[in-house]
Design a protein around this motif. Sequence first.
Motif, PDB file in Angstrom:
ATOM      1  N   TRP A 146       0.838  -1.213   0.000  1.00  0.00           N
ATOM      2  CA  TRP A 146       0.000   0.000   0.000  1.00  0.00           C
ATOM      3  C   TRP A 146       0.870   1.258   0.000  1.00  0.00           C
ATOM      4  O   TRP A 146       0.626   2.198  -0.754  1.00  0.00           O
ATOM      5  CB  TRP A 146      -0.916  -0.032   1.217  1.00  0.00           C
ATOM      6  N   ALA A 147       1.914   1.251   0.841  1.00  0.00           N
ATOM      7  CA  ALA A 147       2.814   2.406   0.904  1.00  0.00           C
ATOM      8  C   ALA A 147       3.575   2.568  -0.409  1.00  0.00           C
ATOM      9  O   ALA A 147       3.776   3.687  -0.892  1.00  0.00           O
ATOM     10  CB  ALA A 147       3.798   2.235   2.065  1.00  0.00           C
ATOM     11  N   GLY A 148       3.987   1.448  -1.003  1.00  0.00           N
ATOM     12  CA  GLY A 148       4.740   1.504  -2.249  1.00  0.00           C
ATOM     13  C   GLY A 148       3.947   2.115  -3.389  1.00  0.00           C
ATOM     14  O   GLY A 148       4.484   2.892  -4.191  1.00  0.00           O
ATOM     15  N   VAL A 149       2.663   1.785  -3.493  1.00  0.00           N
ATOM     16  CA  VAL A 149       1.819   2.349  -4.552  1.00  0.00           C
ATOM     17  C   VAL A 149       1.796   3.867  -4.467  1.00  0.00           C
ATOM     18  O   VAL A 149       1.881   4.571  -5.484  1.00  0.00           O
ATOM     19  CB  VAL A 149       0.384   1.781  -4.466  1.00  0.00           C
ATOM     20  N   ARG A 150       1.709   4.377  -3.267  1.00  0.00           N
ATOM     21  CA  ARG A 150       1.636   5.824  -3.083  1.00  0.00           C
ATOM     22  C   ARG A 150       2.972   6.513  -3.368  1.00  0.00           C
ATOM     23  O   ARG A 150       3.006   7.600  -3.937  1.00  0.00           O
ATOM     24  CB  ARG A 150       1.139   6.137  -1.664  1.00  0.00           C
ATOM     25  N   VAL A 151       4.058   5.866  -3.005  1.00  0.00           N
ATOM     26  CA  VAL A 151       5.370   6.427  -3.317  1.00  0.00           C
ATOM     27  C   VAL A 151       5.600   6.436  -4.822  1.00  0.00           C
ATOM     28  O   VAL A 151       6.108   7.411  -5.388  1.00  0.00           O
ATOM     29  CB  VAL A 151       6.481   5.644  -2.595  1.00  0.00           C
ATOM     30  N   ALA A 152       5.237   5.353  -5.492  1.00  0.00           N
ATOM     31  CA  ALA A 152       5.451   5.240  -6.939  1.00  0.00           C
ATOM     32  C   ALA A 152       4.710   6.329  -7.709  1.00  0.00           C
ATOM     33  O   ALA A 152       5.164   6.771  -8.769  1.00  0.00           O
ATOM     34  CB  ALA A 152       5.021   3.862  -7.428  1.00  0.00           C
TER      35      ALA A 152
END
Length: 239
Positions: free
Chosen positions: A207-213
């Motif tokens: 979930w955090a990775g999607v937002r960073v990307a």
Amino acid sequence: MALFGLAALLVGFSKTAIGGLSSISIAIFASLMPARESTAAILLMLIVGDVMAVWNYRHDCDWSLLRRLIPSVLPGLALGALFLGAIDDNVLRRVIGALLIVMALLQLLLRWRSPTRGGLAYGRTAAIGAGLAAGFTTMVANAAGPVMTLYLVAQGVDKRRFLGTGALFFFGVNLCKLPFSAGLGLFHAATLTRALALAPLVLVGGWAGVRVARKISQVRFDQAVLGASVLAALALVLR
């Protein structure tokens, strides 16, 4: 347990943002568990992360790139399974570290020779080599991330195409690895229990990775995926 939790978060984050970070998780697991058993434990978490990545980037896969890789991946998996069944844990730890270091050095060479994106492109022969290397390294050490990073950065793909293509590739490859790992007797009750307990943290990391990307620029993304692979190699070799 805290280190296992960190590894699970990094698995999820790497699947939806910076791919090379999953190798740090591999290093953590290999340092806390018997090396052979660690490959099975982290495989289950990688598949959880794969499912989330495939869902989020399901419209971004470049099928033409995958078609060049797939024919040589299965032979690479078979070679890796034979190798995995023939060596002990101490040798396997050294092999995992050596594989990651070699991949990291190849990526640095790529960046030095081609500082602008897309400066090198893989033809059919190199794609076959990348597929073999990806199959072998992922079977032996769950460490095909650096191979795919090298391949996709050289193709000059944008970040969403990078993430979408990698997501589907690793989901398919990791599913193919399940019978190989089961045949080698790598799955135990404790391994399955640990993977189940850590799965929610994989989803949080994803979930955090999607937002960073969504927020990171293309240039920073390219730098991050290469840098993460270098850090992953050092984390395992110097642990």
